[in-house]
Design a protein around this motif. Structure first.
Motif, PDB file in Angstrom:
ATOM      1  N   ILE A 165       0.849  -1.197   0.000  1.00  0.00           N
ATOM      2  CA  ILE A 165       0.000   0.000   0.000  1.00  0.00           C
ATOM      3  C   ILE A 165       0.879   1.239   0.000  1.00  0.00           C
ATOM      4  O   ILE A 165       0.730   2.132  -0.844  1.00  0.00           O
ATOM      5  CB  ILE A 165      -0.938   0.007   1.216  1.00  0.00           C
ATOM      6  N   LEU A 166       1.794   1.316   0.945  1.00  0.00           N
ATOM      7  CA  LEU A 166       2.663   2.493   1.041  1.00  0.00           C
ATOM      8  C   LEU A 166       3.641   2.550  -0.128  1.00  0.00           C
ATOM      9  O   LEU A 166       3.975   3.631  -0.615  1.00  0.00           O
ATOM     10  CB  LEU A 166       3.419   2.482   2.368  1.00  0.00           C
ATOM     11  N   ARG A 167       4.111   1.398  -0.589  1.00  0.00           N
ATOM     12  CA  ARG A 167       5.008   1.385  -1.740  1.00  0.00           C
ATOM     13  C   ARG A 167       4.300   1.917  -2.985  1.00  0.00           C
ATOM     14  O   ARG A 167       4.914   2.610  -3.795  1.00  0.00           O
ATOM     15  CB  ARG A 167       5.532  -0.037  -1.980  1.00  0.00           C
ATOM     16  N   LEU A 194      -2.531  -1.929   7.158  1.00  0.00           N
ATOM     17  CA  LEU A 194      -1.295  -1.291   7.596  1.00  0.00           C
ATOM     18  C   LEU A 194      -1.054  -1.484   9.089  1.00  0.00           C
ATOM     19  O   LEU A 194       0.090  -1.443   9.554  1.00  0.00           O
ATOM     20  CB  LEU A 194      -1.319   0.209   7.262  1.00  0.00           C
ATOM     21  N   MET A 195      -2.126  -1.697   9.852  1.00  0.00           N
ATOM     22  CA  MET A 195      -1.970  -1.867  11.296  1.00  0.00           C
ATOM     23  C   MET A 195      -1.198  -3.132  11.646  1.00  0.00           C
ATOM     24  O   MET A 195      -0.667  -3.257  12.754  1.00  0.00           O
ATOM     25  CB  MET A 195      -3.345  -1.882  11.971  1.00  0.00           C
ATOM     26  N   ALA A 196      -1.137  -4.077  10.709  1.00  0.00           N
ATOM     27  CA  ALA A 196      -0.427  -5.326  10.978  1.00  0.00           C
ATOM     28  C   ALA A 196       1.079  -5.202  10.778  1.00  0.00           C
ATOM     29  O   ALA A 196       1.831  -6.118  11.126  1.00  0.00           O
ATOM     30  CB  ALA A 196      -0.970  -6.436  10.075  1.00  0.00           C
ATOM     31  N   VAL A 219       0.473  12.795  -0.776  1.00  0.00           N
ATOM     32  CA  VAL A 219       0.041  12.792   0.625  1.00  0.00           C
ATOM     33  C   VAL A 219      -1.392  13.311   0.729  1.00  0.00           C
ATOM     34  O   VAL A 219      -2.204  12.783   1.497  1.00  0.00           O
ATOM     35  CB  VAL A 219       0.997  13.624   1.503  1.00  0.00           C
ATOM     36  N   ARG A 220      -1.698  14.329  -0.034  1.00  0.00           N
ATOM     37  CA  ARG A 220      -3.077  14.844  -0.039  1.00  0.00           C
ATOM     38  C   ARG A 220      -4.043  13.738  -0.479  1.00  0.00           C
ATOM     39  O   ARG A 220      -5.116  13.555   0.107  1.00  0.00           O
ATOM     40  CB  ARG A 220      -3.197  16.053  -0.967  1.00  0.00           C
ATOM     41  N   LEU A 221      -3.664  13.002  -1.517  1.00  0.00           N
ATOM     42  CA  LEU A 221      -4.486  11.900  -2.004  1.00  0.00           C
ATOM     43  C   LEU A 221      -4.671  10.846  -0.910  1.00  0.00           C
ATOM     44  O   LEU A 221      -5.783  10.318  -0.710  1.00  0.00           O
ATOM     45  CB  LEU A 221      -3.835  11.279  -3.239  1.00  0.00           C
ATOM     46  N   MET A 222      -3.604  10.539  -0.196  1.00  0.00           N
ATOM     47  CA  MET A 222      -3.668   9.535   0.859  1.00  0.00           C
ATOM     48  C   MET A 222      -4.560   9.990   2.012  1.00  0.00           C
ATOM     49  O   MET A 222      -5.378   9.212   2.526  1.00  0.00           O
ATOM     50  CB  MET A 222      -2.258   9.234   1.371  1.00  0.00           C
ATOM     51  N   VAL A 223      -4.401  11.239   2.423  1.00  0.00           N
ATOM     52  CA  VAL A 223      -5.202  11.742   3.546  1.00  0.00           C
ATOM     53  C   VAL A 223      -6.674  11.836   3.158  1.00  0.00           C
ATOM     54  O   VAL A 223      -7.561  11.450   3.924  1.00  0.00           O
ATOM     55  CB  VAL A 223      -4.654  13.112   4.010  1.00  0.00           C
ATOM     56  N   THR A 224      -6.941  12.313   1.960  1.00  0.00           N
ATOM     57  CA  THR A 224      -8.322  12.418   1.490  1.00  0.00           C
ATOM     58  C   THR A 224      -9.015  11.061   1.480  1.00  0.00           C
ATOM     59  O   THR A 224     -10.213  10.955   1.769  1.00  0.00           O
ATOM     60  CB  THR A 224      -8.351  13.025   0.075  1.00  0.00           C
ATOM     61  N   ASN A 225      -8.261  10.024   1.163  1.00  0.00           N
ATOM     62  CA  ASN A 225      -8.831   8.680   1.067  1.00  0.00           C
ATOM     63  C   ASN A 225      -8.648   7.836   2.328  1.00  0.00           C
ATOM     64  O   ASN A 225      -8.931   6.640   2.318  1.00  0.00           O
ATOM     65  CB  ASN A 225      -8.219   7.946  -0.135  1.00  0.00           C
ATOM     66  N   GLY A 226      -8.160   8.446   3.394  1.00  0.00           N
ATOM     67  CA  GLY A 226      -8.061   7.745   4.673  1.00  0.00           C
ATOM     68  C   GLY A 226      -7.011   6.657   4.733  1.00  0.00           C
ATOM     69  O   GLY A 226      -7.093   5.762   5.580  1.00  0.00           O
ATOM     70  N   ILE A 227      -5.999   6.729   3.875  1.00  0.00           N
ATOM     71  CA  ILE A 227      -4.991   5.664   3.837  1.00  0.00           C
ATOM     72  C   ILE A 227      -4.173   5.612   5.119  1.00  0.00           C
ATOM     73  O   ILE A 227      -3.894   4.534   5.658  1.00  0.00           O
ATOM     74  CB  ILE A 227      -4.057   5.842   2.617  1.00  0.00           C
TER      75      ILE A 227
END
Length: 403
Positions: A165-167, A194-196, A219-227
């Motif tokens: 996901i992060l990659r 990601l919690m795992a 980062v904006r995309l990630m925050v907007t989508n709750g990643i």
């Protein structure tokens, strides 16, 4: 004929040709191939081979090439040949995965090895001799389109390794143009995975992402989508706005982005210590993260650099809307006077000397670091004040005793 790997300086590194000759059947793989096709500089070179690790080690040692078993349990041997450091990995296929670790088996199939990789742009193999590129999943077309795309079903690939996901977002921040919607949807659906992960792995990917060319937009995309919410709920849209302003300030000042400075923009000041501990950052990075949002103070930029250090002063100025340009080439001086000089002026050794020296330093800084003659005047004045104060206190004590 297909796509051919173009000439590049790294391909002529001493020791690389000898290493390839010793291995026989080996191909360049991954980042070196990808970045060369994009015209980017290459640092790390990886080779893939159908030879099993034991045979790789045997051939290297027989040729007098140092073999370091850095990841031999997973099929990787690091070869050191005439200064060239190359990771040599045996072709693999996944036997079992649990989202964090994979059990692998060796294979002689280049296609199977490619199929277990994360993104199409990372599954490119180049023949060292001809430069011919084996592209099993359309990675070259994705490079042309600046598209980061999972190999196969994105949901399945993320289930195999949650770090993907992060990659995905890190690679998109570095290489991407338009986001691949299937990949984004899968990342949103599996964000809780990601919690795992260990927080060290999360931190390593996030810090790399934060300095990528398109970090702010991603980062904006990630925050907007709750990643990031499952692992960093402290990051909100307001943090993205500050990150945007910081990136613009860095660009104006000609300051290279730094991941800790950028992370500080995203995290509310009250949460920096908790986040630094959670991500298991080094003590140095945790201190920098916690101090970066303390503001620029009211003593001036050079005073800030003197007291906080140049690195942290730049962080605090950029994050508070200031311009660090005037201190970028300034070397903070050392206070050119010692406590001994104050003793010579009449102070008695002891705590009073440290108090007086701090008072001298504060006035010297407040006046903009004047030259030695002015500093001597400041020292004379401080010592006189200290001695006068001592006389007054003695008189008061005597008067109180008589009373």
């Amino acid at each position: 004929m297909g796509v051919i790997l173009p000439p590049a300086p790294w391909r002529d590194r001493p020791g690389l040709a000898e290493l390839i000759a010793v291995l026989g059947d080996a191909r360049y793989v991954g980042g070196a191939v990808r970045d060369t096709l994009l015209g980017l500089a290459v640092s790390d070179v990886d080779l893939a081979t159908p030879l099993e690790p034991v045979e790789v080690v045997r051939r290297l040692e027989a040729a007098g090439i140092r073999a370091v078993p850095t990841g031999i349990a997973h099929g990787t041997v690091t070869a050191v040949s005439q200064g060239a450091i190359v990771e040599v990995t045996t072709l693999r296929r996944d036997v079992a995965t649990d989202g964090r670790h994979a059990v692998v088996a060796y294979t002689d199939s280049w296609h199977e090895d490619a199929a277990r990789r994360d993104f199409t742009i990372n599954a490119l193999y180049a023949d060292p001799g001809t430069g011919h590129i084996d592209d099993f999943f359309g990675g070259c077309d994705d490079l042309d389109a600046r598209r980061v795309r999972f190999i196969g079903d994105p949901l399945r690939r993320i289930a195999e390794d949650h770090l993907r996901i992060l990659r995905f977002f890190r690679f998109h921040a570095r290489f991407g143009a338009e986001v691949d919607e299937a990949a984004l949807a899968a990342c949103v659906a599996r964000a809780n995975d990601l919690m795992a992960l260990s927080r060290e792995r999360v931190a390593a990917e996030l810090l790399k992402l934060l300095v990528a060319p398109q970090a702010v937009a991603v980062v904006r995309l990630m925050v907007t989508n709750g990643i990031l919410r499952p692992v960093l709920p402290e990051i909100e849209v307001s943090g993205v706005e500050l990150l945007t302003a910081l990136a613009e300030a860095e660009s104006r000042a000609g300051v290279a982005p730094h991941p800790i400075r950028r992370l500080a923009a995203l995290i509310p000041p009250a949460d920096t210590e908790a986040v630094g501990a959670r991500l298991k950052l080094s003590n140095v990075d945790r201190r920098r993260l916690a101090a970066a949002r303390l503001g620029s103070g009211d003593e001036g930029k050079r005073a800030l650099a003197y007291r906080a250090g140049m690195e942290l002063a730049v962080d605090r100025l950029l994050l508070s809307g200031g311009d660090p340009s005037e201190i970028m080439d300034w070397l903070p001086p050392r206070l050119p006077i010692s406590g001994g000089a104050l003793v010579e002026r009449g102070l008695q050794k002891g705590p009073a000397v440290a108090t007086a020296l701090k008072a001298v330093e504060n006035r010297w800084v407040a006046e903009g670091f004047p030259d030695q003659p002015r500093l001597e005047e400041i020292a004379d004045a401080v010592v006189s004040e200290q001695l006068e104060g001592a006389i007054i206190r003695q008189a008061d004590d005597a008067s109180s005793g008589r009373a």
